[in-house]
Design an enzyme around this catalytic site. Structure first.
Site, PDB file in Angstrom:
ATOM      1  N   PHE A  75       0.861  -1.181   0.000  1.00  0.00           N
ATOM      2  CA  PHE A  75       0.000   0.000   0.000  1.00  0.00           C
ATOM      3  C   PHE A  75       0.899   1.232   0.000  1.00  0.00           C
ATOM      4  O   PHE A  75       1.471   1.592   1.029  1.00  0.00           O
ATOM      5  CB  PHE A  75      -0.904  -0.042   1.228  1.00  0.00           C
ATOM      6  CG  PHE A  75      -2.091   0.869   1.173  1.00  0.00           C
ATOM      7  CD1 PHE A  75      -3.083   0.682   0.222  1.00  0.00           C
ATOM      8  CD2 PHE A  75      -2.239   1.902   2.090  1.00  0.00           C
ATOM      9  CE1 PHE A  75      -4.203   1.509   0.183  1.00  0.00           C
ATOM     10  CE2 PHE A  75      -3.353   2.729   2.063  1.00  0.00           C
ATOM     11  CZ  PHE A  75      -4.334   2.540   1.102  1.00  0.00           C
ATOM     12  N   THR A 110       5.741  -0.688   3.457  1.00  0.00           N
ATOM     13  CA  THR A 110       5.903  -2.060   3.939  1.00  0.00           C
ATOM     14  C   THR A 110       5.644  -3.055   2.811  1.00  0.00           C
ATOM     15  O   THR A 110       4.752  -2.851   1.991  1.00  0.00           O
ATOM     16  CB  THR A 110       4.936  -2.328   5.095  1.00  0.00           C
ATOM     17  OG1 THR A 110       5.188  -1.384   6.141  1.00  0.00           O
ATOM     18  CG2 THR A 110       5.097  -3.736   5.649  1.00  0.00           C
ATOM     19  N   ARG A 220      13.553 -18.764  37.232  1.00  0.00           N
ATOM     20  CA  ARG A 220      14.642 -18.015  37.862  1.00  0.00           C
ATOM     21  C   ARG A 220      14.510 -18.023  39.382  1.00  0.00           C
ATOM     22  O   ARG A 220      13.442 -17.748  39.929  1.00  0.00           O
ATOM     23  CB  ARG A 220      14.615 -16.564  37.346  1.00  0.00           C
ATOM     24  CG  ARG A 220      15.612 -15.626  37.996  1.00  0.00           C
ATOM     25  CD  ARG A 220      17.035 -15.940  37.600  1.00  0.00           C
ATOM     26  NE  ARG A 220      17.919 -14.838  37.988  1.00  0.00           N
ATOM     27  CZ  ARG A 220      19.235 -14.920  37.954  1.00  0.00           C
ATOM     28  NH1 ARG A 220      19.824 -16.044  37.557  1.00  0.00           N
ATOM     29  NH2 ARG A 220      19.974 -13.882  38.300  1.00  0.00           N
ATOM     30  N   GLY A 295      19.178  -8.350  33.604  1.00  0.00           N
ATOM     31  CA  GLY A 295      20.279  -8.266  32.638  1.00  0.00           C
ATOM     32  C   GLY A 295      20.053  -9.160  31.436  1.00  0.00           C
ATOM     33  O   GLY A 295      20.393  -8.799  30.304  1.00  0.00           O
ATOM     34  N   GLU A 318       0.617   3.816  10.670  1.00  0.00           N
ATOM     35  CA  GLU A 318      -0.837   3.800  10.435  1.00  0.00           C
ATOM     36  C   GLU A 318      -1.596   4.689  11.416  1.00  0.00           C
ATOM     37  O   GLU A 318      -2.645   4.332  11.937  1.00  0.00           O
ATOM     38  CB  GLU A 318      -1.363   2.366  10.413  1.00  0.00           C
ATOM     39  CG  GLU A 318      -0.775   1.602   9.231  1.00  0.00           C
ATOM     40  CD  GLU A 318      -1.479   0.303   8.933  1.00  0.00           C
ATOM     41  OE1 GLU A 318      -2.682   0.202   9.174  1.00  0.00           O
ATOM     42  OE2 GLU A 318      -0.791  -0.603   8.434  1.00  0.00           O
TER      43      GLU A 318
END
Length: 338
Positions: A75, A110, A220, A295, A318
């Site tokens: 487009f 795009t 974790r 991190g 857009e």
């Protein structure tokens, strides 16, 4: 144009699915790769959907089968000096014989590198301002069409975003989509539908980022326990998940209204609101995901930093967030103010 001339536009190659299912596909893809999702988004919502709505029977017959199986659509509306203000486009289409000659430069397009077909917004010099723009269907292989190398971007890097130049590109009168001068109306329709698609993309992106953060938090361990047990970790994730659900409901609600046949001009404000909210949710969720991983979130190996980079464009393409706010405000503010 590239066509698939021996087959009709109905029941060929494409799945023939609904607008809502396109939205589901965009959301689902965005959980893993927002770049692939925006490729699908542009091809389906801004190209196929627009041709299906505004194209002549001959244009649909010639192009939709090919777009379902052989070529990619793009487009081509935005220009260096005409982003939010589409009325300022400089690309012109001058009548010549039984056709038009297009000259101009488009930017931030795009799918440009892969495209076999461009929908090009161009100004007709002979017509008055509001009715000066038209959409043309332009074969990417036509003499005078050139595509730059992809622009280096912060995020959605796997999606090609390029400049496209049109240098004395000749098209026939049959290549005009819709009526002469209907270009801005068609573009506004496409953008309204497109904003729903971007809202779906941002919702899926937020979901994907949070899924990775939740998985990491469960694995974790610090201070002898899973960090998911710490409220400083779990509460921001819980809030972000709630916002993702709200964003999804907004997207699904407006997608169903589109399928129900609600005129698009009645949905412009809702589409703007969905994209505004979803892009905020995506950026917030991706940021929380990075912080949850600490991190490791800042490193490339874990993938959440990519979601953070990809999310930023949701507030830009857009319709920037400020343009969306202006659209929303115009719904309820006194006309003398907006």
């Amino acid at each position: 144009m590239r066509t698939n001339g021996n087959r009709s536009a109905q029941g060929v190659a494409g799945q023939g699915e609904s607008f809502f299912k396109s939205i589901l596909a965009i959301e689902s893809m965005s959980r893993f790769d927002p770049s692939m999702a925006v490729f699908v988004h542009v091809h389906n919502l801004l190209v196929n959907n627009v041709i299906a709505k505004f194209g002549s029977s001959e244009q649909k017959e010639a192009l939709l089968p090919a777009l379902a199986s052989q070529i990619v659509g793009a487009f081509a509306v935005t220009e260096p000096e005409a982003g939010s203000d589409l009325g300022a486009i400089g690309t012109v289409a001058e009548e010549r014989g039984d056709g038009y000659v297009i000259n101009g430069r488009k930017r931030w397009i795009t799918n440009a590198r892969e495209a076999g077909l461009f929908l090009v917004l161009a100004r007709l010099p002979s017509r008055a301002a509001r009715h000066a723009a038209s959409i043309f269907l332009v074969d990417a292989r036509a003499p005078g069409v050139s595509v730059s190398e992809p622009i280096a971007k912060m995020g959605v890097r796997a999606s090609s975003t390029c400049e496209v130049n049109f240098d004395n590109v000749t098209v026939s009168s049959a290549s005009m989509l819709g009526a002469p001068g209907a270009g801005l109306d068609i573009s506004n329709y496409a953008l309204a539908m497109g904003r729903i698609g971007i809202a779906a993309q941002m919702t899926g992106l937020a979901q994907g980022a949070l899924e990775r953060a939740v998985a990491y938090a469960g694995e974790r361990k610090q201070f002898g326990d899973s960090i998911a047990r710490f409220q400083g970790v779990s509460f921001p994730l819980a809030r972000a998940m709630t916002e993702v659900r709200a964003s999804r409901l907004m997207v699904y609600d407006i997608a169903r209204k589109v399928e129900a046949g609600t005129p698009f001009f009645r949905l412009v404000t809702e589409a703007s609101g969905a994209k505004l909210f979803a892009s905020h949710v995506a950026e917030t969720a991706a940021s929380i995901a990075v912080e949850t991983l600490g991190g490791n979130g800042y490193a490339c190996d874990y993938g959440v930093e990519k979601f953070y980079r990809d999310a930023k464009v949701g507030k830009i393409y857009e319709g920037t967030s400020n343009i969306l706010l202006r659209t929303i405000a115009s719904e309820f503010m006194p006309k003398s103010v907006v």
